[in-house]
Design an enzyme around this catalytic site. Sequence first.
Site, PDB file in Angstrom:
ATOM      1  N   ARG A  80       0.856  -1.203  -0.110  1.00  0.00           N
ATOM      2  CA  ARG A  80      -0.060  -0.101  -0.092  1.00  0.00           C
ATOM      3  C   ARG A  80       0.735   1.131  -0.041  1.00  0.00           C
ATOM      4  NH1 ARG A  80      -0.550   4.604   2.754  1.00  0.00           N
ATOM      5  NH2 ARG A  80      -0.472   3.681   4.850  1.00  0.00           N
ATOM      6  N   ASP A  81       1.626   1.573   1.015  1.00  0.00           N
ATOM      7  CA  ASP A  81       2.239   2.814   1.196  1.00  0.00           C
ATOM      8  C   ASP A  81       3.452   2.856   0.163  1.00  0.00           C
ATOM      9  OD1 ASP A  81       3.373   5.302   2.309  1.00  0.00           O
ATOM     10  OD2 ASP A  81       3.246   4.591   4.332  1.00  0.00           O
TER      11      ASP A  81
ATOM     12  N   HIS B 176       4.282   4.081  12.957  1.00  0.00           N
ATOM     13  CA  HIS B 176       4.545   4.166  11.474  1.00  0.00           C
ATOM     14  C   HIS B 176       5.709   5.346  11.123  1.00  0.00           C
ATOM     15  CE1 HIS B 176       2.687   4.082   7.087  1.00  0.00           C
ATOM     16  NE2 HIS B 176       3.398   5.437   7.122  1.00  0.00           N
TER      17      HIS B 176
ATOM     18  N   HIS C 268       8.628   7.089   8.632  1.00  0.00           N
ATOM     19  CA  HIS C 268       9.237   7.086   7.205  1.00  0.00           C
ATOM     20  C   HIS C 268      10.726   7.729   7.486  1.00  0.00           C
ATOM     21  CE1 HIS C 268       6.030   6.934   4.263  1.00  0.00           C
ATOM     22  NE2 HIS C 268       5.231   6.891   5.296  1.00  0.00           N
TER      23      HIS C 268
ATOM     24  N   CYS D 297       3.986   9.398   0.778  1.00  0.00           N
ATOM     25  CA  CYS D 297       2.528  10.007   0.436  1.00  0.00           C
ATOM     26  C   CYS D 297       2.608  10.627  -0.729  1.00  0.00           C
ATOM     27  CB  CYS D 297       2.000  10.773   1.697  1.00  0.00           C
ATOM     28  SG  CYS D 297       0.366  11.568   1.396  1.00  0.00           S
TER      29      CYS D 297
ATOM     30  N   ASN E 275       9.139   4.505   3.727  1.00  0.00           N
ATOM     31  CA  ASN E 275       9.056   4.219   5.037  1.00  0.00           C
ATOM     32  C   ASN E 275      10.335   3.807   5.555  1.00  0.00           C
ATOM     33  OD1 ASN E 275       6.312   3.669   3.553  1.00  0.00           O
ATOM     34  ND2 ASN E 275       5.817   3.416   5.727  1.00  0.00           N
TER      35      ASN E 275
HETATM   36  N1  COA Z   1     -13.121   4.048  -3.744  1.00  0.00           N
HETATM   37  C1  COA Z   1     -13.476   4.315  -5.236  1.00  0.00           C
HETATM   38  N2  COA Z   1     -13.641   5.419  -5.683  1.00  0.00           N
HETATM   39  C2  COA Z   1     -13.823   6.673  -4.902  1.00  0.00           C
HETATM   40  C3  COA Z   1     -13.757   6.314  -3.565  1.00  0.00           C
HETATM   41  C4  COA Z   1     -13.398   5.111  -2.880  1.00  0.00           C
HETATM   42  N3  COA Z   1     -13.255   4.837  -1.393  1.00  0.00           N
HETATM   43  N4  COA Z   1     -14.006   7.607  -2.835  1.00  0.00           N
HETATM   44  C5  COA Z   1     -14.373   8.269  -3.751  1.00  0.00           C
HETATM   45  N5  COA Z   1     -14.175   7.780  -4.901  1.00  0.00           N
HETATM   46  C6  COA Z   1     -14.429   8.430  -6.295  1.00  0.00           C
HETATM   47  C7  COA Z   1     -15.737   9.125  -6.516  1.00  0.00           C
HETATM   48  O1  COA Z   1     -16.610   7.951  -7.032  1.00  0.00           O
HETATM   49  C8  COA Z   1     -15.549   9.914  -7.649  1.00  0.00           C
HETATM   50  O2  COA Z   1     -15.274   9.420  -8.946  1.00  0.00           O
HETATM   51  P1  COA Z   1     -15.935  10.408  -9.992  1.00  0.00           P
HETATM   52  O3  COA Z   1     -15.246  11.523 -10.166  1.00  0.00           O
HETATM   53  O4  COA Z   1     -15.630   9.415 -11.189  1.00  0.00           O
HETATM   54  O5  COA Z   1     -17.458  10.715  -9.804  1.00  0.00           O
HETATM   55  C9  COA Z   1     -14.082  10.502  -7.075  1.00  0.00           C
HETATM   56  O6  COA Z   1     -13.559   9.343  -6.254  1.00  0.00           O
HETATM   57  C10 COA Z   1     -14.150  11.653  -5.918  1.00  0.00           C
HETATM   58  O7  COA Z   1     -15.151  11.520  -4.980  1.00  0.00           O
HETATM   59  P2  COA Z   1     -15.406  12.714  -4.045  1.00  0.00           P
HETATM   60  O8  COA Z   1     -16.551  11.731  -3.121  1.00  0.00           O
HETATM   61  O9  COA Z   1     -15.954  13.868  -4.674  1.00  0.00           O
HETATM   62  O10 COA Z   1     -14.258  12.560  -2.900  1.00  0.00           O
HETATM   63  P3  COA Z   1     -13.041  13.576  -3.269  1.00  0.00           P
HETATM   64  O11 COA Z   1     -12.713  14.109  -4.243  1.00  0.00           O
HETATM   65  O12 COA Z   1     -13.366  14.631  -2.117  1.00  0.00           O
HETATM   66  O13 COA Z   1     -11.919  12.510  -2.774  1.00  0.00           O
HETATM   67  C11 COA Z   1     -10.989  10.898  -1.300  1.00  0.00           C
HETATM   68  C12 COA Z   1     -11.677  12.260  -1.430  1.00  0.00           C
HETATM   69  C13 COA Z   1     -10.395  10.883  -0.111  1.00  0.00           C
HETATM   70  C14 COA Z   1     -11.964   9.592  -1.744  1.00  0.00           C
HETATM   71  C15 COA Z   1      -9.938  10.761  -2.547  1.00  0.00           C
HETATM   72  O14 COA Z   1      -9.210  12.045  -2.579  1.00  0.00           O
HETATM   73  C16 COA Z   1      -8.740   9.622  -2.363  1.00  0.00           C
HETATM   74  O15 COA Z   1      -9.286   8.437  -2.339  1.00  0.00           O
HETATM   75  N6  COA Z   1      -7.558  10.057  -1.940  1.00  0.00           N
HETATM   76  C17 COA Z   1      -6.521   9.089  -2.110  1.00  0.00           C
HETATM   77  C18 COA Z   1      -5.829   9.218  -0.461  1.00  0.00           C
HETATM   78  C19 COA Z   1      -4.657   8.455  -0.306  1.00  0.00           C
HETATM   79  O16 COA Z   1      -4.503   7.475  -0.638  1.00  0.00           O
HETATM   80  N7  COA Z   1      -3.534   8.859   0.103  1.00  0.00           N
HETATM   81  C20 COA Z   1      -2.465   8.284   0.452  1.00  0.00           C
HETATM   82  C21 COA Z   1      -2.460   7.372   1.747  1.00  0.00           C
HETATM   83  S1  COA Z   1      -2.603   8.192   3.189  1.00  0.00           S
HETATM   84 ZN    ZN Z   2       3.232   6.439   5.327  1.00  0.00          ZN
END
Ligand code: COA
Ligand code: ZN
Length: 308
Positions: free
Chosen positions: A12-13, A208, A210, A241, A250
């Site tokens: 994942r990370d 956790h 890094h 991240c 990490n």
């Molecule tokens: N799984 C799959 N798709 C998801 C989802 C999930 N858990 N959560 C949101 N989505 C999709 C929505 O369906 C939408 O898709 P579309 O543009 O095709 O309609 C899009 O993502 C945006 O969704 P929204 O509810 O408006 O959320 P957002 O834009 O505010 O995004 C997060 C918030 C957190 C869902 C998104 O930014 C994200 O997944 N970020 C990843 C963070 C991450 O992994 N960081 C590193 C690890 S800490």
């Molecule tokens: Zn991390």
Amino acid sequence: MTRLQINEVAPRDGLQIEAAFVPTEEKVRWIDALSATGLARIEATAFVSPKAVPALADAAEVVAGITRRPGVGITALVPNVRGAERALACEVDEINLVMSASVSHGRANLRMTPDQSLEQFAAIVETVRAHPQGRDVFINASLSTSFGCPFEGEVAEARVLDLVGRQLALGVQGVTLCDTTGMANPAQVGRLCEAVLERWPDTPFTLHFHNTRGMGLANALAAWQAGIIRFDASLGGLGGCPFAPGATGNVCTEDLVHMFEQMGIATGVDLDALLAVSATLPDLVGHDTPGQVVKAGKADRRYPMPSR
Ligand code: COA
Ligand code: ZN
């Protein structure tokens, strides 16, 4: 002495920041190899938006494809209710909710303030417990930027304690304190670990780290000295991240296991097996890794004397 519990987070990370997509079947083979090494847990993927993290777009296929081994918990990172539902459908053992301790990183990473994240957490806990597959799923929460924020700088210890308390009040069962961009130092780590263990002695806390500034192992040792026995670590030291400027890998799993085993502290991990998997990483991700023991060999490695 209590055995350490190592949670391998490279799938994942480690992968979330990789530019090249690792094919699903290679991820599955890799996770299966990792789960044969004695690790306590593996964070296999993240059920996040595939647009935000394309490297993990195959989360469901990966979890469905891996072979489950008794004693190896499969966990997945989940940012919202949608992610929790996707993870539950794959019958993960644990979900790892994520939020930031700082407002700015929360906005950059998740588009949520800490308060909004806690509202999501409440909804996620409710969803999980109401789900037919969710009754026995362990709910962990990771608190990013617990030791400092790349945008805001210092994150006050009182703020971290307050957020941990609010997570636990919602029904979260375990908490991971994350040093997202390697800002922590061992003195600070010792203080925060002592503070949380004093306040919540029965809660499983994971640390956790890094290695962004070379303090990863020193921080892990400080945490252990304060009483922590659970660590996240990433094979080869992959990781970071994508939404935190300057983030790098990490603390490296095999280097962490090597350090503790050299000290006589059991990790339950077969270090030779782990090193063998680490040696396959350059082929898997297409570049060298920051891991050190995989290059130097274990400390008991002996070289032949050069002949004159
Ligand atoms: N799984 C799959 N798709 C998801 C989802 C999930 N858990 N959560 C949101 N989505 C999709 C929505 O369906 C939408 O898709 P579309 O543009 O095709 O309609 C899009 O993502 C945006 O969704 P929204 O509810 O408006 O959320 P957002 O834009 O505010 O995004 C997060 C918030 C957190 C869902 C998104 O930014 C994200 O997944 N970020 C990843 C963070 C991450 O992994 N960081 C590193 C690890 S800490
Ligand atoms: Zn991390």
